[in-house]
Scaffold this active site. Structure first.
Site, PDB file in Angstrom:
ATOM      1  CG  ASP A   1      -2.194   0.836   0.965  1.00  0.00           C
ATOM      2  OD1 ASP A   1      -3.220   0.596   1.612  1.00  0.00           O
ATOM      3  OD2 ASP A   1      -2.128   1.735   0.101  1.00  0.00           O
TER       4      ASP A   1
HETATM    5  C1  GLC Z   1      -4.405   4.268  -0.093  1.00  0.00           C
HETATM    6  C2  GLC Z   1      -5.331   3.094   0.095  1.00  0.00           C
HETATM    7  C3  GLC Z   1      -5.369   2.141  -1.053  1.00  0.00           C
HETATM    8  C4  GLC Z   1      -5.255   2.892  -2.365  1.00  0.00           C
HETATM    9  C5  GLC Z   1      -3.881   3.536  -2.399  1.00  0.00           C
HETATM   10  C6  GLC Z   1      -3.650   4.330  -3.686  1.00  0.00           C
HETATM   11  O1  GLC Z   1      -3.557   4.411   1.003  1.00  0.00           O
HETATM   12  O2  GLC Z   1      -5.154   2.358   1.306  1.00  0.00           O
HETATM   13  O3  GLC Z   1      -6.606   1.400  -0.974  1.00  0.00           O
HETATM   14  O4  GLC Z   1      -5.436   1.999  -3.460  1.00  0.00           O
HETATM   15  O5  GLC Z   1      -3.658   4.392  -1.286  1.00  0.00           O
HETATM   16  O6  GLC Z   1      -4.517   5.418  -3.749  1.00  0.00           O
END
Ligand code: GLC
Length: 705
Positions: free
Chosen positions: A270
């Site tokens: 993430d």
């Molecule tokens: C965020 C979220 C994830 C998302 C990513 C990119 O922190 O937890 O679900 O896809 O960033 O935006």
């Protein structure tokens, strides 16, 4: 996403990491560090593997390392990108969120995933996955960062709207359907692996689970999306599980996801705060750090010190290349910009909104409210005049248009028949208008200020209470005291407790965050053009205290087998509205259930047929199938959802739903034996219209293994 006080660390990391440039003239072959190669996933395409082999043979260490991280902290034209290797014709990834539509630019805003969970409709979810993927590709993306299939362990979870509900079987079925549709055009991403069910402490919380809870409740839906839908990517969560961050957790990533399940794609972290190491993470099974080279800035040095075997480094790069080639990223892609916000996708969003809204209460025939009977309707509430589409975090979608509740109702009932009071506070004149009208539609609920991704500086995050705001409860009370027929519409991404007011109103409709066509769908449902068929993908308790506690402040929590209906059944507490519940206009009768063969072995499939009859229903019924295991060596849930089928009904007609339940899917995890065990004995199959209304039952026996 930024967590408090970490920005400086990120900058420091970027400076320290440099760009991984090699000193001029230095040899740049990957170090030949010893170590056993991870087992190859099953079912690989030999032609793809041969092409990967050829690319790897030509790659320098810098080329290989470039494939294992994103290109930077900022999105480029709304897309998160990773480096290409131009000289070898290897493209980078182009990623965009999210579960309810494409975030990179104007796109169709579908109802949130929780709403689609209420639709209990695999075909619909597959179509939405494909539509979102088409729009993602038209925006230049080749990876969609969806579906989110985390368990709704508690309805106060800030990102509830992004998942399909509390039940693992429902999560797996709809997640697999989304992936099947999406991967006709782009790479889908199952997220967030795993046990990510708290938002406020998401970056640091450690979730302790025993093996049964992990295997039986928090992993099966990921396993289904990997094995059945063959998802191309998995995104790890920020949290840790049993003391190890998920992005460097070898049990989750290497042992279970890659070795046991045979996942052949790649694992990404993430964003920004999802990584905490380089070689340790890659050895554990993380393949790509997103959105930039942060912790992975150390990877070259650590690889050269053999803190990572050549085989492990090779496996990570191989997975990235395999996925790129398997999805044709190296070939020209024909995309059609006209699919973005197309009429067909708007119609699909409308279909989803129609099928997801849940009618919870309908006293005295309050609904349907005839639209052509000259009735005067007051539409009241601050939310009634806005397009309440959901979170403004990473799942936010910006459509060019959206139909608000009042716009939909005025279009259907006639503007001259609708009075709009876009306020939560009513004066005497408003109360008089309510008293004089035939009916009142009160729109209340949650917004992105009440729940959503935990982004510092923004409201949202987890909820402190499941109740509506005091202002909304006061509004309902005032309208109930003034109007002869009160229909409450509740918007939001999760359960709202209603005991304080639900018995004082005639009808309640849960509209969720209904997407850009929500106002039209709501009006059609109120008028009876559409028969409500949504069913709750979560439990609504009488009181929040009836649920297991929700700790969104501690940095160490324990999850077990019990939440939602599993918990309420265990402790024999009656929910206000049970999992699977929803009313429709007209009644059905559950007439017969039959099992083809009632003596089975662990490798067999239980074939169940359920026949229902329509008394006066026109529309769909979601037939639900639950299985109750025999008393055995370990405590288990009283019953678990193991099938659902949406069947169309006509008045005085009958419909048949057929289910196939693999006996193996009824197994429990035996931690002592470290394997799945199918308990022998007599199993009960129940069918009905909710987890608490199961009028049909049949039994089958499973022989000892
Ligand atoms: C965020 C979220 C994830 C998302 C990513 C990119 O922190 O937890 O679900 O896809 O960033 O935006």
């Amino acid at each position: 996403m930024q967590a408090p006080g970490r920005g400086l660390v990120v900058v420091a990391l970027l400076v320290a990491a440099g760009c991984g440039d090699d000193p001029p003239g230095a040899p740049d072959a990957a170090p030949s560090c010893p170590g056993e190669a991870p087992p190859a996933p099953p079912g690989l395409d030999p032609a793809i593997e041969a092409r990967v082999d050829a690319l790897l043979a030509r790659m320098t260490l810098a080329d290989e390392l470039s494939q294992l991280h994103g290109s930077g902290l900022a999105a480029v034209d709304g897309l998160w990108v990773t480096p290409d290797v131009d000289a070898l014709g290897v493209p980078g990834f182009h990623m965009t969120d999210g579960p309810r539509g494409v975030t990179a630019g104007p796109s169709t805003a579908f109802p949130v995933a929780m709403a689609r969970g209420a639709a209990f409709d695999r075909a619909l979810e597959e179509a939405i996955g494909e539509a979102i993927a088409l729009e993602a590709a038209a925006h230049g993306a080749d990876v969609i960062l969806a579906p989110c299939i985390n368990v709704l362990r508690h309805p106060a979870w800030g990102r509830a709207q992004e998942t399909y509900g509390e039940d693992s079987y429902l999560l797996g079925e709809l997640g697999a359907a989304f992936v099947a549709g999406a991967q006709r055009h782009v790479i889908a991403t199952a997220k967030h692996f795993a046990a990510n069910s708290i938002e406020d402490t998401r970056f640091d919380v450690d979730v302790t689970l025993d093996e049964r809870a992990l295997r039986e409740v928090y992993l099966p839906h990921f396993e289904k999306v990997v094995k059945q839908a063959r998802v191309g990517a998995v995104m790890t969560a920020y949290n840790s599980v049993n003391g190890a961050y998920t992005s460097e957790n070898p049990v989750l990533l290497r042992q279970i996801l890659k070795d046991e399940w045979g996942f052949a794609g790649f694992v990404m972290s993430d964003w920004v705060f999802g990584t905490h190491s380089a070689a340790v993470a890659v050895a554990a099974g993380l393949d790509v750090e997103m959105p930039a080279e942060l912790a992975f800035g150390e990877l070259r040095a650590e690889a050269e010190r053999c803190e990572l075997s050549a085989a492990q480094l090779d496996d990570a790069v191989r997975r990235v290349l395999r996925t790129k080639l398997a999805f044709g990223l190296d070939a020209p892609r024909a995309v059609d910009p006209a699919v973005i916000e197309s009429e067909a996708h708007a119609a699909l969003a409308l279909r989803a909104a129609r099928r997801s809204m849940v009618l919870l209460r309908n006293e005295g025939g309050a609904l349907p409210l005839p639209a052509d009977a000259g009735l005067d309707v007051v539409v009241v509430g601050g939310l009634s005049g806005v397009a309440n589409l959901g979170d403004v975090g990473s799942s936010a979608v910006t459509p060019s248009r959206a139909v608000t509740p009042v716009a939909g109702i005025a279009a259907r009932y006639g503007a001259d028949r609708v009075t709009h009071l876009p306020t939560d506070v009513l004066d005497d004149a408003a109360l008089a208008q309510l008293a004089a009208a035939d009916a009142a539609v009160v729109v209340v609920g949650l917004t992105a200020d009440d729940e959503g991704e935990n982004i510092p500086g923004r409201p949202g995050g987890d909820r402190e209470t499941l109740a509506l705001s005091p202002a909304h409860e006061a509004l309902i009370a005032a309208v109930a005291a003034a109007s002869p027929r009160v229909i409450v519409v509740v918007e939001g991404g999760s359960a709202v407790t209603m005991s304080a007011w639900v018995d004082d109103v005639e009808a309640v409709v849960v509209a969720w965050y209904p997407g850009q066509e929500g106002g039209t769908a709501l009006a059609e449902l109120l008028a009876g053009d559409v028969n409500p068929s949504g069913r709750l993908p979560l439990s609504i308790p009488v009181d929040e205290a009836d649920l297991p506690p929700f700790d969104h402040t501690s940095l160490a929590v324990t999850y077990d087998l019990w939440h939602g209906y599993r918990w309420l059944d265990r402790v024999q507490i009656e929910p206000r509205f049970p999992f699977g519940f929803g009313l429709s206009y007209g009644d059905v009768t559950y007439e017969a259930i039959a099992i083809a063969d009632d003596t089975l072995g662990a490798g067999d499939v239980v074939e169940v047929t359920v026949t229902i009859g329509s008394v006066d229903r026109i529309g769909d019924e979601v037939v639900q199938l639950y299985v109750e295991p025999p008393p055995g060596a370990a405590e288990r849930a009283v019953r678990e959802l193991r099938g659902f089928a949406r069947v169309a009904l006509t008045p005085a007609g009958t419909a048949t739903a057929r289910f196939e339940v693999p006996v193996a899917s009824l197994a429990r995890w035996d931690a002592d034996a470290d394997r799945w065990v199918v308990d022998p004995g007599s199993y009960v199959v129940r069918a009905g219209s909710s987890s608490r209304s199961l009028p049909l039952a049949a039994t089958f026996a499973v022989a000892a293994e």
